[in-house]
Design an enzyme around this catalytic site. Sequence first.
Site, PDB file in Angstrom:
ATOM      1  N   CYS A 148      -3.252   1.897  -6.398  1.00  0.00           N
ATOM      2  CA  CYS A 148      -3.014   1.411  -7.761  1.00  0.00           C
ATOM      3  C   CYS A 148      -2.934   2.447  -8.870  1.00  0.00           C
ATOM      4  CB  CYS A 148      -4.064   0.375  -8.101  1.00  0.00           C
ATOM      5  SG  CYS A 148      -3.797  -1.109  -7.110  1.00  0.00           S
ATOM      6  N   GLU A 163      -7.687  -8.252 -11.627  1.00  0.00           N
ATOM      7  CA  GLU A 163      -8.841  -7.952 -10.768  1.00  0.00           C
ATOM      8  C   GLU A 163      -9.234  -6.492 -10.955  1.00  0.00           C
ATOM      9  OE1 GLU A 163     -10.838  -9.984  -9.007  1.00  0.00           O
ATOM     10  OE2 GLU A 163     -11.876  -8.082  -9.124  1.00  0.00           O
ATOM     11  N   LYS A 195      -5.420  -4.404 -17.979  1.00  0.00           N
ATOM     12  CA  LYS A 195      -5.538  -3.977 -16.575  1.00  0.00           C
ATOM     13  C   LYS A 195      -4.861  -2.617 -16.380  1.00  0.00           C
ATOM     14  CE  LYS A 195      -6.080  -3.591 -12.319  1.00  0.00           C
ATOM     15  NZ  LYS A 195      -7.337  -3.363 -11.657  1.00  0.00           N
TER      16      LYS A 195
HETATM   17  P1  NAD Z   1      -1.549  -6.218  -0.347  1.00  0.00           P
HETATM   18  O1  NAD Z   1      -0.239  -5.604  -0.038  1.00  0.00           O
HETATM   19  O2  NAD Z   1      -2.752  -5.852   0.446  1.00  0.00           O
HETATM   20  O3  NAD Z   1      -1.415  -7.815  -0.258  1.00  0.00           O
HETATM   21  C1  NAD Z   1      -0.378  -8.543  -0.799  1.00  0.00           C
HETATM   22  C2  NAD Z   1      -0.016  -9.666   0.185  1.00  0.00           C
HETATM   23  O4  NAD Z   1       0.931 -10.546  -0.440  1.00  0.00           O
HETATM   24  C3  NAD Z   1       0.641  -9.184   1.470  1.00  0.00           C
HETATM   25  O5  NAD Z   1      -0.115  -9.607   2.586  1.00  0.00           O
HETATM   26  C4  NAD Z   1       2.039  -9.844   1.459  1.00  0.00           C
HETATM   27  O6  NAD Z   1       2.487 -10.251   2.740  1.00  0.00           O
HETATM   28  C5  NAD Z   1       1.795 -11.045   0.571  1.00  0.00           C
HETATM   29  N1  NAD Z   1       3.002 -11.595  -0.049  1.00  0.00           N
HETATM   30  C6  NAD Z   1       4.012 -10.925  -0.671  1.00  0.00           C
HETATM   31  N2  NAD Z   1       4.932 -11.795  -1.133  1.00  0.00           N
HETATM   32  C7  NAD Z   1       4.504 -13.029  -0.800  1.00  0.00           C
HETATM   33  C8  NAD Z   1       5.025 -14.341  -1.020  1.00  0.00           C
HETATM   34  N3  NAD Z   1       6.178 -14.535  -1.704  1.00  0.00           N
HETATM   35  N4  NAD Z   1       4.346 -15.390  -0.517  1.00  0.00           N
HETATM   36  C9  NAD Z   1       3.193 -15.203   0.172  1.00  0.00           C
HETATM   37  N5  NAD Z   1       2.641 -13.997   0.395  1.00  0.00           N
HETATM   38  C10 NAD Z   1       3.286 -12.921  -0.092  1.00  0.00           C
HETATM   39  O7  NAD Z   1      -1.798  -5.937  -1.898  1.00  0.00           O
HETATM   40  P2  NAD Z   1      -3.220  -5.863  -2.659  1.00  0.00           P
HETATM   41  O8  NAD Z   1      -3.807  -4.514  -2.488  1.00  0.00           O
HETATM   42  O9  NAD Z   1      -4.014  -7.060  -2.318  1.00  0.00           O
HETATM   43  O10 NAD Z   1      -2.737  -5.950  -4.166  1.00  0.00           O
HETATM   44  C11 NAD Z   1      -2.275  -7.152  -4.722  1.00  0.00           C
HETATM   45  C12 NAD Z   1      -2.178  -7.006  -6.227  1.00  0.00           C
HETATM   46  O11 NAD Z   1      -3.470  -6.771  -6.768  1.00  0.00           O
HETATM   47  C13 NAD Z   1      -1.320  -5.821  -6.690  1.00  0.00           C
HETATM   48  O12 NAD Z   1      -0.639  -6.207  -7.855  1.00  0.00           O
HETATM   49  C14 NAD Z   1      -2.335  -4.751  -7.015  1.00  0.00           C
HETATM   50  O13 NAD Z   1      -1.876  -3.889  -8.022  1.00  0.00           O
HETATM   51  C15 NAD Z   1      -3.498  -5.563  -7.539  1.00  0.00           C
HETATM   52  N6  NAD Z   1      -4.828  -4.945  -7.366  1.00  0.00           N
HETATM   53  C16 NAD Z   1      -5.151  -4.300  -6.210  1.00  0.00           C
HETATM   54  C17 NAD Z   1      -6.431  -3.768  -6.027  1.00  0.00           C
HETATM   55  C18 NAD Z   1      -6.817  -3.062  -4.763  1.00  0.00           C
HETATM   56  O14 NAD Z   1      -7.908  -2.509  -4.722  1.00  0.00           O
HETATM   57  N7  NAD Z   1      -6.033  -3.041  -3.723  1.00  0.00           N
HETATM   58  C19 NAD Z   1      -7.389  -3.933  -7.034  1.00  0.00           C
HETATM   59  C20 NAD Z   1      -7.037  -4.610  -8.198  1.00  0.00           C
HETATM   60  C21 NAD Z   1      -5.743  -5.112  -8.341  1.00  0.00           C
HETATM   61  C1  UGA Z   2      -9.399   1.482  -8.740  1.00  0.00           C
HETATM   62  C2  UGA Z   2     -10.296   1.032  -9.893  1.00  0.00           C
HETATM   63  O1  UGA Z   2     -11.545   1.729  -9.806  1.00  0.00           O
HETATM   64  C3  UGA Z   2     -10.540  -0.474  -9.848  1.00  0.00           C
HETATM   65  O2  UGA Z   2     -11.290  -0.875 -10.980  1.00  0.00           O
HETATM   66  C4  UGA Z   2      -9.194  -1.189  -9.836  1.00  0.00           C
HETATM   67  O3  UGA Z   2      -9.366  -2.586  -9.729  1.00  0.00           O
HETATM   68  C5  UGA Z   2      -8.374  -0.701  -8.662  1.00  0.00           C
HETATM   69  O4  UGA Z   2      -8.196   0.736  -8.762  1.00  0.00           O
HETATM   70  C6  UGA Z   2      -6.997  -1.276  -8.598  1.00  0.00           C
HETATM   71  O5  UGA Z   2      -6.459  -1.744  -9.589  1.00  0.00           O
HETATM   72  O6  UGA Z   2      -6.460  -1.200  -7.494  1.00  0.00           O
HETATM   73  P1  UGA Z   2      -9.758   1.973  -6.139  1.00  0.00           P
HETATM   74  O7  UGA Z   2      -8.429   2.638  -6.250  1.00  0.00           O
HETATM   75  O8  UGA Z   2      -9.967   0.976  -5.067  1.00  0.00           O
HETATM   76  O9  UGA Z   2     -10.105   1.218  -7.525  1.00  0.00           O
HETATM   77  O10 UGA Z   2     -10.895   3.070  -5.963  1.00  0.00           O
HETATM   78  P2  UGA Z   2     -11.589   4.115  -6.973  1.00  0.00           P
HETATM   79  O11 UGA Z   2     -13.036   4.134  -6.699  1.00  0.00           O
HETATM   80  O12 UGA Z   2     -11.178   3.877  -8.370  1.00  0.00           O
HETATM   81  O13 UGA Z   2     -11.009   5.505  -6.488  1.00  0.00           O
HETATM   82  C7  UGA Z   2      -9.636   5.840  -6.661  1.00  0.00           C
HETATM   83  C8  UGA Z   2      -9.414   7.288  -6.255  1.00  0.00           C
HETATM   84  O14 UGA Z   2     -10.022   8.171  -7.188  1.00  0.00           O
HETATM   85  C9  UGA Z   2     -10.028   7.634  -4.898  1.00  0.00           C
HETATM   86  O15 UGA Z   2      -9.149   8.472  -4.189  1.00  0.00           O
HETATM   87  C10 UGA Z   2     -11.303   8.348  -5.267  1.00  0.00           C
HETATM   88  O16 UGA Z   2     -11.744   9.201  -4.278  1.00  0.00           O
HETATM   89  C11 UGA Z   2     -10.864   9.090  -6.507  1.00  0.00           C
HETATM   90  N1  UGA Z   2     -11.991   9.447  -7.393  1.00  0.00           N
HETATM   91  C12 UGA Z   2     -12.752   8.480  -7.962  1.00  0.00           C
HETATM   92  C13 UGA Z   2     -12.237  10.781  -7.686  1.00  0.00           C
HETATM   93  O17 UGA Z   2     -11.541  11.677  -7.195  1.00  0.00           O
HETATM   94  N2  UGA Z   2     -13.273  11.093  -8.525  1.00  0.00           N
HETATM   95  C14 UGA Z   2     -14.054  10.147  -9.108  1.00  0.00           C
HETATM   96  O18 UGA Z   2     -14.974  10.510  -9.873  1.00  0.00           O
HETATM   97  C15 UGA Z   2     -13.779   8.803  -8.809  1.00  0.00           C
END
Ligand code: NAD
Ligand code: UGA
Length: 472
Positions: A283, A168, A227
Amino acid sequence: PPTKVRTICCIGAGYVGGPTCSVIALKCPHIKVIIVDVNPDRINAWNSDDLPVFEPGLDEIVKQCRGKNLFFSTDIDEAIRQSELVFVSVNTPTKTSGMGKGFAADLHYVEASTRRIASVATSSKIIVEKSTVPCRTAASMRTILDANSNSVDEDGSPISFQILSNPEFLAEGTAIRDLLNPDRVLIGSLDTKEGKMAAGALREIYENWVDGSKIYETGLWSSELSKLAANALLAQRISSINSLSAICEATGADVDEVAHACGLDKRIGDRFLKASVGFGGSCFQKDILNLVYLSESLGLKEVADYWQQVITMNEYSKSRFAKKVVQTLFNTITMKKVAVLGFAFKKDTGDTRESAAITLCRYFRQERALISIYDPKVSNNQIYLDMTEPGVIDDGAAVRSQVAICDNAEDACRDAEAVVICTEWDEFRQLDWQRIYGRMKKPAFVFDGRGITDANKLRSLGFRVHTVGKGP
Ligand code: NAD
Ligand code: UGA
């Protein structure tokens, strides 16, 4: 593998699973989507009017679909059984103990979910890695599935599992926009007939709203690595511009002008070059550490060192900014009131994971400052939790005596000696600085860690201003 998907199960109702699968439900009314989680509080919140994740546009989508083709449940086994396709969208945090501590991703939630699927499935399924995982995780998942699954379904036909990688790329704060109109959807599969069929079934789901030309199919390992690579490249840009901001401050160059001048070159591009106090979020750091660990395990020390430097530069950006605050306030902030505007790691989210504000406030605490914090979306409990040092006895009470949380920016700034802007919330661009100045101690300082204020205007009101990447 199943070729027609009627029911989807998403394991993990977090920042990714919740919004992603809500959008699938919105765009695929013919598909039933069940989002499950081990955490009953989270599921209850998803079923209430107060969703556990704040994202612009998310409330409306959940309201529209919930109870029709979108369900939130703690009955994980039943949801797995019903579905032809299962997203694994659980957290993959950095390990805090054991081998690879501080670097490697903790895959035990992914493994637990995989074992659960294997043990309860009574029909063939497509399993989709949505979580960010190290390269080749799908191979371990396959071994676990093969070793633990029932061999035949209710009709006596053999059960098979196909694993896809579908990372994602949404960013928090713009999740719904990113999901509705993604730059690309990446689907990694094995290069076998069954692998390609499974990828086709997932592609068909996305094609309900994403143009087919934006869906890119690759091998499993490329998809997993892409990713980590995408996040590493994005974070590298921020560390690069932040390193240049230090040179700007020392020379009188202006980092916004430098970023703009460089960004005009189409090969560089103008986005993601905003200098800041440092990047945060759940992340970037985690995924780079993961990449560093992967490189080291492959014997690629120089590669590991190269990516590690992106994190080192980010830590430097935060500590450099904190030092600037202390030095400018005549080398002591002990018992001085410092207002911190913004606690989330970026605007339009209530998420504080790895927020730069946490690091800064911890520095300020060590200097025994009195900190008053305002953030429009982060809960008071979350702020106190983030400010408490784990393992320190009675630190909760100490935090509360040193940290006050305010209902608005002006209250936070009242009687303060300095205002520190940590998050670029839009409302901070419209503050009544004249009134704020009138109620602060003098000389009144503003430290803009996001470059969102008009420094000259503030100076004309009497403030002393420091902005990241701008000379004295
Ligand atoms: P999160 O902690 O918000 O959510 C994960 C959920 O999974 C929690 O609610 C937890 O209770 C649940 N969980 C854990 N083990 C479980 C199990 N065995 N069965 C059922 N539920 C279970 O995490 P997130 O931010 O949604 O991130 C999830 C993944 O996506 C991570 O690998 C992260 O790196 C990736 N990711 C996150 C973002 C982001 O913006 N947060 C963006 C892209 C990718
Ligand atoms: C980032 C990536 O942008 C997503 O594509 C990815 O899916 C995600 O991580 C993930 O894997 O979790 P996110 O962390 O939600 O998304 O937010 P960003 O907009 O990337 O910002 C990350 C951090 O960088 C923030 O603290 C932001 O303020 C900072 N940032 C961003 C800067 O300091 N300067 C910039 O020009 C851009």
